[in-house]
Design a protein around this motif. Structure first.
Motif, PDB file in Angstrom:
ATOM      1  N   ALA A  59       0.857  -1.190   0.000  1.00 16.00           N
ATOM      2  CA  ALA A  59       0.000   0.000   0.000  1.00 16.00           C
ATOM      3  C   ALA A  59       0.892   1.238   0.000  1.00 16.00           C
ATOM      4  CB  ALA A  59      -0.916  -0.009   1.220  1.00 16.00           C
ATOM      5  N   LYS A  61       0.481   4.265   0.020  1.00 14.77           N
ATOM      6  CA  LYS A  61       0.162   5.425   0.865  1.00 14.77           C
ATOM      7  C   LYS A  61       0.950   5.417   2.174  1.00 14.77           C
ATOM      8  CE  LYS A  61      -4.317   4.486   1.556  1.00 14.77           C
ATOM      9  NZ  LYS A  61      -4.546   3.097   1.102  1.00 14.77           N
ATOM     10  N   ASP A  80      -0.702  -1.234  -4.164  1.00 16.45           N
ATOM     11  CA  ASP A  80      -2.059  -0.724  -4.041  1.00 16.45           C
ATOM     12  C   ASP A  80      -1.920   0.791  -4.039  1.00 16.45           C
ATOM     13  OD1 ASP A  80      -4.888  -0.563  -3.175  1.00 16.45           O
ATOM     14  OD2 ASP A  80      -4.017   0.151  -1.308  1.00 16.45           O
ATOM     15  N   SER A 103      -7.277   1.581  -5.594  1.00 21.15           N
ATOM     16  CA  SER A 103      -8.364   1.675  -4.608  1.00 21.15           C
ATOM     17  C   SER A 103      -8.761   3.131  -4.425  1.00 21.15           C
ATOM     18  CB  SER A 103      -7.900   1.143  -3.237  1.00 21.15           C
ATOM     19  OG  SER A 103      -7.415  -0.169  -3.340  1.00 21.15           O
ATOM     20  N   ARG A 150     -15.186  -3.602  -4.109  1.00 18.75           N
ATOM     21  CA  ARG A 150     -14.832  -3.498  -2.687  1.00 18.75           C
ATOM     22  C   ARG A 150     -16.129  -3.431  -1.901  1.00 18.75           C
ATOM     23  NH1 ARG A 150     -11.131   0.932   0.563  1.00 18.75           N
ATOM     24  NH2 ARG A 150     -11.739   0.273   2.646  1.00 18.75           N
ATOM     25  N   HIS A 200     -11.223  -4.025   2.910  1.00 21.61           N
ATOM     26  CA  HIS A 200     -10.118  -3.498   3.743  1.00 21.61           C
ATOM     27  C   HIS A 200     -10.826  -2.950   4.975  1.00 21.61           C
ATOM     28  CE1 HIS A 200      -6.519  -1.500   5.146  1.00 21.61           C
ATOM     29  NE2 HIS A 200      -7.225  -0.400   5.282  1.00 21.61           N
ATOM     30  N   SER A 203      -7.071  -0.059   9.681  1.00 27.11           N
ATOM     31  CA  SER A 203      -5.620  -0.052   9.798  1.00 27.11           C
ATOM     32  C   SER A 203      -5.239  -0.174  11.272  1.00 27.11           C
ATOM     33  CB  SER A 203      -5.106   1.266   9.227  1.00 27.11           C
ATOM     34  OG  SER A 203      -3.765   1.168   8.862  1.00 27.11           O
ATOM     35  N   GLN A 204      -4.004  -0.606  11.507  1.00 26.89           N
ATOM     36  CA  GLN A 204      -3.500  -0.791  12.883  1.00 26.89           C
ATOM     37  C   GLN A 204      -4.439  -1.731  13.664  1.00 26.89           C
ATOM     38  OE1 GLN A 204      -0.672  -0.452  13.930  1.00 26.89           O
ATOM     39  NE2 GLN A 204      -0.871  -0.731  16.090  1.00 26.89           N
ATOM     40  N   GLY A 239      -5.180  -4.582   3.790  1.00 25.62           N
ATOM     41  CA  GLY A 239      -4.045  -4.581   4.725  1.00 25.62           C
ATOM     42  C   GLY A 239      -4.553  -4.374   6.124  1.00 25.62           C
ATOM     43  N   GLY A 240      -3.817  -3.566   6.889  1.00 31.51           N
ATOM     44  CA  GLY A 240      -4.306  -3.218   8.224  1.00 31.51           C
ATOM     45  C   GLY A 240      -3.584  -3.884   9.377  1.00 31.51           C
ATOM     46  N   GLU A 275      -2.853  -6.226   0.880  1.00 31.11           N
ATOM     47  CA  GLU A 275      -2.329  -4.867   0.631  1.00 31.11           C
ATOM     48  C   GLU A 275      -1.707  -4.285   1.901  1.00 31.11           C
ATOM     49  OE1 GLU A 275      -5.955  -2.848  -0.322  1.00 31.11           O
ATOM     50  OE2 GLU A 275      -6.113  -3.710  -2.310  1.00 31.11           O
ATOM     51  N   PRO A 276      -0.626  -4.867   2.396  1.00 31.15           N
ATOM     52  CA  PRO A 276      -0.038  -4.335   3.626  1.00 31.15           C
ATOM     53  C   PRO A 276       0.766  -3.059   3.372  1.00 31.15           C
ATOM     54  CG  PRO A 276       1.297  -6.143   2.805  1.00 31.15           C
ATOM     55  CD  PRO A 276       0.153  -5.991   1.840  1.00 31.15           C
ATOM     56  N   GLY A 277       0.699  -2.126   4.263  1.00 30.34           N
ATOM     57  CA  GLY A 277       1.478  -0.899   4.151  1.00 30.34           C
ATOM     58  C   GLY A 277       2.317  -0.726   5.404  1.00 30.34           C
ATOM     59  N   ARG A 278       1.626  -0.337   6.489  1.00 31.16           N
ATOM     60  CA  ARG A 278       2.286  -0.064   7.769  1.00 31.16           C
ATOM     61  C   ARG A 278       3.197  -1.205   8.219  1.00 31.16           C
ATOM     62  NH1 ARG A 278      -0.206   3.116  11.571  1.00 31.16           N
ATOM     63  NH2 ARG A 278      -2.166   2.779  10.462  1.00 31.16           N
ATOM     64  N   TYR A 373       3.024   6.296   7.328  1.00 35.55           N
ATOM     65  CA  TYR A 373       2.110   7.420   7.580  1.00 35.55           C
ATOM     66  C   TYR A 373       2.818   8.543   8.347  1.00 35.55           C
ATOM     67  CZ  TYR A 373      -1.000   3.738   6.116  1.00 35.55           C
ATOM     68  OH  TYR A 373      -1.573   2.721   5.389  1.00 35.55           O
TER      69      TYR A 373
HETATM   70  C1  LIG Z   1      -7.574   0.104   0.561  1.00 39.73           C
HETATM   71  C2  LIG Z   1      -6.409   0.053   1.486  1.00 39.73           C
HETATM   72  N1  LIG Z   1      -5.554  -0.972   1.380  1.00 39.73           N
HETATM   73  C3  LIG Z   1      -4.474  -1.073   2.174  1.00 39.73           C
HETATM   74  C4  LIG Z   1      -4.220  -0.136   3.156  1.00 39.73           C
HETATM   75  C5  LIG Z   1      -2.995  -0.300   3.998  1.00 39.73           C
HETATM   76  O1  LIG Z   1      -3.264  -0.402   5.343  1.00 39.73           O
HETATM   77  P1  LIG Z   1      -2.074  -0.676   6.371  1.00 39.73           P
HETATM   78  O2  LIG Z   1      -1.039   0.343   6.114  1.00 39.73           O
HETATM   79  O3  LIG Z   1      -2.707  -0.527   7.680  1.00 39.73           O
HETATM   80  O4  LIG Z   1      -1.591  -2.050   6.108  1.00 39.73           O
HETATM   81  C6  LIG Z   1      -5.093   0.938   3.311  1.00 39.73           C
HETATM   82  C7  LIG Z   1      -4.862   1.923   4.382  1.00 39.73           C
HETATM   83  O5  LIG Z   1      -5.689   2.382   5.074  1.00 39.73           O
HETATM   84  C8  LIG Z   1      -6.225   1.042   2.449  1.00 39.73           C
HETATM   85  O6  LIG Z   1      -7.079   2.055   2.547  1.00 39.73           O
END
Ligand SMILES: Cc1ncc(COP(=O)(O)O)c(C=O)c1O
Length: 413
Positions: A59, A61, A80, A103, A150, A200, A203-204, A239-240, A275-278, A373
Motif C-alpha cells: 500500500a 500510501k 495498491d 483503490s 470493494r 479493507h 488499519s493498525q 491490509g491493516g 495490501e499491507p502498508g504499515r 504514515y
Molecule cells: C484500501 C487500502 N488498502 C491497504 C491499506 C494499507 O493499510 P495498512 O497500512 O494498515 O496495512 C489501506 C490503508 O488504510 C487502504 O485504505
C-alpha cells in the motif's frame, strides 16, 4: 520494535550508522529508515502468505518514497495505489502495471484514464457511480478493465475510529444490498472483466479476530455468488496489520495468514491478494529531532522539539503515540515530561506525561515506529520545510528525499 536500532557505547545506532552522525550532516528534524528492516519485513510477509499463494500489493500510501517503492519492485511485490500520483510513483519505481490495484472512493476521470492507459491489473470499485464512470471511459477509449468490487462487510476492526473502514456508515466500499446491482452492471458491460471481491476493514488492527470474521463472511458470500453464476476468481483482503507502537500490541504476519488460510480453505481457484502498508515499513523508520527548549513548568516540564505535527501528524490525527529514545544514552534520573512540537496548535504534542530519562535542551531524540504514515502526511503548515528522508544501509546512509524548503515553495507564489 525495530531490531535495527540499538545503543553502541551510549550512541543510538540504526544498523551500523550512528544517528547523531547522520543528524550532524543532514540537520534535524529528518526521517531515517533502515533498509535491512524493510527487507526483513518483506521477507517475513512473503514467507507467511506463501501458504495462501497470495499476491502482495504494498500500500503505497504508507510511504511512497521512490527508493522504498524500488525496494518493493525489486522484491517482486505489486502495489495498491489511491491516486494518479501514487500510480506514477510505483510505475517509475518499476512495479509492473499489471500488479497494480487502484483503490479509493473518489477516483477522478483523469486518474482512471491514466490507470487504463498504464494497463493496471485491477480497479477496486467502491460505488455504482464509479462503476458507471469507468464503463463510459472504457467505452470511449476502447479498453477493458479488470475490476473487483470493494464491499463493506460491516466488520469492526476494533481500531481507532478514524482508521476503521469496514463498518456500516463508513464511506468505503459497496454495501451488501448494492452488490447484486454492481455485479449485474459489470456482467452486462463488455468492457469490464470481473475479478472478484475486495475488502479493507481498517488499519493498525492488532488481533486476527476481525480477519477471521470477515473471511468467514466472504467465504459464504463467494460460495453463494459462484452458485448464482458470478465468476469470482480473486479475493483482495486489504491490509491493516498492526505494528507495536510501544504497548506490546501488534499483529504478526504468521497469525493473520494462518487465520485467512484456515477460514478460506476449500474455496478453489481463488487468487488471494493482500495490501499491507504499515506492517512493511512502519517499524523501519524513526523521526530524529532536537530539543529546542526545555521549559520547566508546573505540573510537568515540556520538551519542545524542532519536529512538529506538520512533520508527523499521527499523534494529532489519531492520538497515536510513538516511543521516544534519546540519541545519547546517559545514566540520568527518569522524569515525567510532556513532549511537544513548535507549531501554534495545542494538538501539536507527541507524548503527554511520558516517563523518559532526563533530556537536556539541545539533545536529540528519536521517535520510533515512524516509517509509515509519517513523511507521506507531512505538510508545510506554519510555512515549515518538508523535512529530508534518509535511508541507512549498514554503516552507510543516503538522503532519499532532500529537504523542500520554504524558499523552494515561494517560487510557486
Ligand atoms: C484500501 C487500502 N488498502 C491497504 C491499506 C494499507 O493499510 P495498512 O497500512 O494498515 O496495512 C489501506 C490503508 O488504510 C487502504 O485504505
Amino acid at each position: 520494535m525495530n531490531q535495527m536500532l540499538r545503543y553502541i557505547e551510549s550512541e543510538l545506532y540504526m544498523e551500523s550508522a550512528a544517528l547523531n552522525r547522520i543528524a550532524e550532516q543532514v540537520g534535524t528534524p529528518f526521517y531515517c529508515y533502515s533498509k535491512a528492516n524493510i527487507e526483513q519485513q518483506i521477507a517475513s510477509c512473503k514467507a507467511a502468505f506463501n501458504r495462501l499463494d497470495a499476491t502482495i500489493h504494498y500500500a503505497a500510501k504508507a510511504n511512497s518514497n521512490l527508493s522504498i517503492l524500488r525496494m518493493m519492485a525489486k522484491a517482486g511485490l505489486g502495489a495498491d495505489v489511491v491516486s494518479v500520483g501514487e500510480l506514477e510513483r510505483v510505475i517509475i519505481a518499476g512495479i509492473p502495471a499489471e500488479k497494480v490495484i487502484f483503490s479509493g472512493v473518489g477516483k477522478r476521470k483523469d486518474e482512471m484514464v491514466a490507470a487504463l492507459n498504464a494497463g493496471i491489473g485491477q480497479f477496486n470499485l467502491e460505488s455504482i457511480p464509479e462503476l458507471d464512470a469507468l464503463i463510459l471511459l472504457c467505452e470511449s477509449l476502447n479498453k477493458t478493465a479488470g475490476v473487483s468490487v470493494r464491499i463493506n462487510p460491516d466488520v469492526d476492526g476494533s481500531t481507532h475510529r478514524h482508521i476503521t473502514t469496514g463498518v456500516k456508515g463508513s464511506k468505503f466500499g459497496i454495501s451488501m444490498e448494492q452488490l447484486d446491482q454492481a455485479l449485474s452492471r459489470i456482467g452486462e458491460s463488455a468492457h469490464l472483466q470481473l475479478r472478484g471481491l475486495a475488502v479493507h476493514i481498517g488499519s493498525q488492527i492488532v488481533t486476527a479476530a476481525p480477519y477471521r470474521k470477515v473471511c468467514e463472511r466472504l467465504r459464504d458470500w463467494i460460495v453463494n455468488l459462484r452458485r448464482a453464476g458470478h465468476a469470482i476468481t480473486h479475493l483482495d483482503l486489504g491490509g491493516g496489520f498492526g505494528i507495536d507502537y510501544g504497548d506490546g500490541n501488534y499483529l504478526d504476519f504468521e497469525s493473520v495468514a494462518t487465520v485467512m488460510h484456515e477460514t478460506l480453505q476449500g474455496l478453489d481457484n481463488l487468487q488471494i491478494a493482500i495490501e499491507p502498508g504499515r506492517s512493511i515499513v512502519g517499524n523501519a523508520g524513526v523521526l530524529v529531532s532536537a530539543v529546542i527548549f526545555r521549559k520547566e513548568d508546573d505540573p510537568l516540564p515540556f520538551l519542545i522539539l524542532d519536529a512538529g505535527m506538520n512533520d508527523l501528524m499521527r499523534p494529532a490525527l489519531y492520538q497515536a503515540s510513538h516511543p521516544i529514545q534519546p540519541l545519547l544514552e546517559r545514566k540520568v534520573e527518569m522524569e515525567v515530561v510532556n513532549v511537544v512540537g513548535p507549531i501554534c496548535e495545542s494538538t501539536d504534542f507527541f507524548s503527554k506525561a511520558i516517563t523518559l530519562p532526563k533530556i537536556a535542551q539541545g539533545e536529540r531524540v528519536a521517535l520510533l515506529q515512524a516509517g509509515a504514515y509519517g513523511a507521506v502526511m507531512a505538510s508545510i503548515y506554519n510555512s515549515r520545510d518538508i523535512i529530508p528522508e534518509v535511508m541507512v544501509d549498514g554503516d552507510r546512509f543516503e538522503t532519499i528525499r532532500r529537504r523542500i524548503t520554504n524558499h523552494n515553495l515561494l517560487e510557486f507564489e
